[in-house]
Design a protein around this motif. Sequence first.
Motif, PDB file in Angstrom:
ATOM      1  N   ASP A  13       0.900  -3.651   1.933  1.00 53.56           N
ATOM      2  CA  ASP A  13       0.256  -3.494   0.627  1.00 53.56           C
ATOM      3  C   ASP A  13       0.929  -4.326  -0.450  1.00 53.56           C
ATOM      4  O   ASP A  13       0.447  -4.372  -1.584  1.00 53.56           O
ATOM      5  CB  ASP A  13       0.283  -2.011   0.211  1.00 53.56           C
TER       6      ASP A  13
ATOM      7  N   TYR B 118      -0.911  -7.056  -2.796  1.00 54.93           N
ATOM      8  CA  TYR B 118      -1.769  -6.748  -3.933  1.00 54.93           C
ATOM      9  C   TYR B 118      -0.989  -6.902  -5.231  1.00 54.93           C
ATOM     10  O   TYR B 118       0.200  -6.572  -5.310  1.00 54.93           O
ATOM     11  CB  TYR B 118      -2.331  -5.327  -3.817  1.00 54.93           C
ATOM     12  N   THR B 119      -1.680  -7.368  -6.259  1.00 53.26           N
ATOM     13  CA  THR B 119      -1.009  -7.599  -7.546  1.00 53.26           C
ATOM     14  C   THR B 119      -0.515  -6.294  -8.151  1.00 53.26           C
ATOM     15  O   THR B 119       0.514  -6.280  -8.825  1.00 53.26           O
ATOM     16  CB  THR B 119      -1.974  -8.284  -8.520  1.00 53.26           C
ATOM     17  N   SER B 120      -1.251  -5.208  -7.932  1.00 55.12           N
ATOM     18  CA  SER B 120      -0.799  -3.924  -8.473  1.00 55.12           C
ATOM     19  C   SER B 120       0.513  -3.493  -7.833  1.00 55.12           C
ATOM     20  O   SER B 120       1.417  -3.000  -8.528  1.00 55.12           O
ATOM     21  CB  SER B 120      -1.875  -2.857  -8.260  1.00 55.12           C
TER      22      SER B 120
ATOM     23  N   ILE C  98      -1.412  -7.794 -13.182  1.00 50.21           N
ATOM     24  CA  ILE C  98      -2.332  -7.099 -12.289  1.00 50.21           C
ATOM     25  C   ILE C  98      -3.732  -7.675 -12.491  1.00 50.21           C
ATOM     26  O   ILE C  98      -4.225  -7.772 -13.614  1.00 50.21           O
ATOM     27  CB  ILE C  98      -2.319  -5.584 -12.560  1.00 50.21           C
ATOM     28  N   ASN C  99      -4.335  -8.076 -11.390  1.00 49.52           N
ATOM     29  CA  ASN C  99      -5.672  -8.663 -11.421  1.00 49.52           C
ATOM     30  C   ASN C  99      -6.546  -7.904 -10.432  1.00 49.52           C
ATOM     31  O   ASN C  99      -6.338  -7.980  -9.214  1.00 49.52           O
ATOM     32  CB  ASN C  99      -5.608 -10.151 -11.057  1.00 49.52           C
ATOM     33  N   GLU C 100      -7.473  -7.133 -10.970  1.00 47.52           N
ATOM     34  CA  GLU C 100      -8.284  -6.290 -10.093  1.00 47.52           C
ATOM     35  C   GLU C 100      -9.191  -7.114  -9.179  1.00 47.52           C
ATOM     36  O   GLU C 100      -9.436  -6.745  -8.023  1.00 47.52           O
ATOM     37  CB  GLU C 100      -9.124  -5.313 -10.921  1.00 47.52           C
ATOM     38  N   LYS C 101      -9.679  -8.270  -9.691  1.00 43.02           N
ATOM     39  CA  LYS C 101     -10.539  -9.113  -8.863  1.00 43.02           C
ATOM     40  C   LYS C 101      -9.755  -9.722  -7.704  1.00 43.02           C
ATOM     41  O   LYS C 101     -10.236  -9.786  -6.571  1.00 43.02           O
ATOM     42  CB  LYS C 101     -11.152 -10.223  -9.715  1.00 43.02           C
ATOM     43  N   GLU C 102      -8.535 -10.151  -8.001  1.00 47.11           N
ATOM     44  CA  GLU C 102      -7.702 -10.725  -6.940  1.00 47.11           C
ATOM     45  C   GLU C 102      -7.370  -9.681  -5.893  1.00 47.11           C
ATOM     46  O   GLU C 102      -7.384  -9.969  -4.686  1.00 47.11           O
ATOM     47  CB  GLU C 102      -6.425 -11.294  -7.549  1.00 47.11           C
ATOM     48  N   ASP C 103      -7.090  -8.446  -6.321  1.00 41.60           N
ATOM     49  CA  ASP C 103      -6.819  -7.378  -5.361  1.00 41.60           C
ATOM     50  C   ASP C 103      -8.054  -7.084  -4.511  1.00 41.60           C
ATOM     51  O   ASP C 103      -7.945  -6.842  -3.296  1.00 41.60           O
ATOM     52  CB  ASP C 103      -6.366  -6.114  -6.090  1.00 41.60           C
ATOM     53  N   SER C 104      -9.227  -7.085  -5.149  1.00 44.94           N
ATOM     54  CA  SER C 104     -10.448  -6.853  -4.376  1.00 44.94           C
ATOM     55  C   SER C 104     -10.651  -7.949  -3.346  1.00 44.94           C
ATOM     56  O   SER C 104     -11.032  -7.686  -2.189  1.00 44.94           O
ATOM     57  CB  SER C 104     -11.657  -6.794  -5.322  1.00 44.94           C
TER      58      SER C 104
END
Length: 611
Positions: A91, A94-96, A286-292
């Motif tokens: 995990d 992911y950026t988060s 944190i980039n939600e699009k990159e994580d997706s």
Amino acid sequence: MLALLASGTSRSSSSIKLAESESAAQNSNMSWGTEIWDQNDNIAIHTNRGIDALDKYANFLRDRVAIETEYAGKLRRLVKNYQPKKKEEEDNEYTSMQAFRNLLKEVGDLAGQREVVSESLQLQVIQAVTLLSKTLREDRKKCLSDGAMLQQNLTTQLSSLDRAKRNYEKAYRDSEKAVDSYKRADMDLNLSRAEVERYKNVMTAKIQQSDDAKNEYANQLQKTNNLQQQHFSMLLPAVLNRLQELDEKRTRGIREFIIGAAEVESSVAPIIARCMEGIVKAGESINEKEDSFKVIERYQSGFTPPRDIPFEDLSKLDPDAVQESHYSNSISNHLTMKGTMGANKLKKRVGIFNIFGSTKNSLTADGQKEDFSDLPPNQRRKKLQGKITELQQKIAQETNARDGLMKMKIVYEANSSLGNPMTVEGQLNESEHKLEKLKLDLKKYQGYLDKASQAQVATSSPQANRNQLQNGHRTSRHSNGSADDHHEDGDDQPDDAGSLSSSSASPESGLGTSHTSLPGSGQGSANENAIGEDTYYETEVETLNPLGTCRALYPFEASSEGSIPMNEGEELQVIEIDQGDGWTRVRRANNSNGWDEGFVPTSYIECTLYA
């Protein structure tokens, strides 16, 4: 008017400053020895309370240091408890999760700064406060002792004066009595001359004693006055001034200690501010699009959703064909479930799916096959590529180590005084052995990758994945390449004796089920199958109407039978949509006024279907 107000304000501020300076100068000229010379006891109490206040501040700093140390320790323990576990390393992409790791790092740095504050307070402030308190107590004790001695000397002198005065008073009274007795005796005619002479001698002796007592009293009085004047003008003020200096030193020390403690805190403030900036940057990263996208990249299997279940007209099928149909559907559903299953779940069920299979592929530490053939195609290629990159890095490191050993051996051979080249020979052989093994592993995994890529093209090609029409129902092999893998592992394969041959199932043969195929259009026997082929060819001679258009998103080189190449941005006609196998049938005009038809990967094109 404003100028007058401004000038008045400036004059008032100047007068205030002048008054403050005069007050400070006046205060600096005032001393305890002259102003409170008679408050020795109160001064002793005040200085004792002052040192107690200094000790209280020292205890406050000690408690604060304990709190800072405990806080830093708990922060470090918090960071340690929330560090990503080894099973959570996947995990970390992911950026988060990366932001959370950076947050933990910054919190660890904050804990370090709290430790710096604690250590600095302990070394720079608390030790100085303790030393000052000890020094002040010793100096105060000495001052009070000197003051008590001075007071004792004065008291002793006053006692001597009082005793001399009492002696003088007694001698004076005795002399007065002796004079009265002599006068009465001299006037008494009844007394003899000898008796009168005796009274006279007594009177003379008493007068002499009185004079001596008077002189002694005068002497003691002079000594007492001198001592008292010296005591109150010099000796006692000196002691009181020393106590004043001690108290001022204590007060000045508290001021410096408070400022020093604040400076210790301020010295780490910039670093703490940078830690806060780091935490903010971690949050902003944190980039939600990159994580997706990474979730897609991580779990994308490469499979397509299951197609529609075809209609089975039982009236046109014999009972044997019905049973075979159920069997084919169960096999197809089994493969689809296995193919679309998440990578993590699939790992756990490898043993169940392959319980009767062979153990040709050894398992890795996490329960996967060595060639990762138990993973979906995309995940398999990703794992293999990662393994190849890891092996390439190890080969580079081992090559550098071998080159270093070879250089060392050459140097030793040129100059034996530096070392024995035979000592390097063993290490060099071991390095060569490791390097050879790594190269073999690299070649093996590159073969796995080539096989996986070919299997993806081959098993995802129209010939392998296009549903075949047989006995009024569809049979399929899923696009995960499991047919090849199951065959290698010895899994039982469904009976394909009655299915169409690979040559007859190719896109060129036209036997693949199109979007216009109807249930029940197939034939039930081999002889009828041949008739079905002729009929199909007769119907396929006519040009199919296009279902829409598509644009190539990526270039594609045809590497399997039935596929056609295309260039990026090329416009093509869609004549058969994806049937769930990942391929779309397209065509384009050629130079000979004809049409080139074939299959291309659905993921490589963007389709626009007609209404």
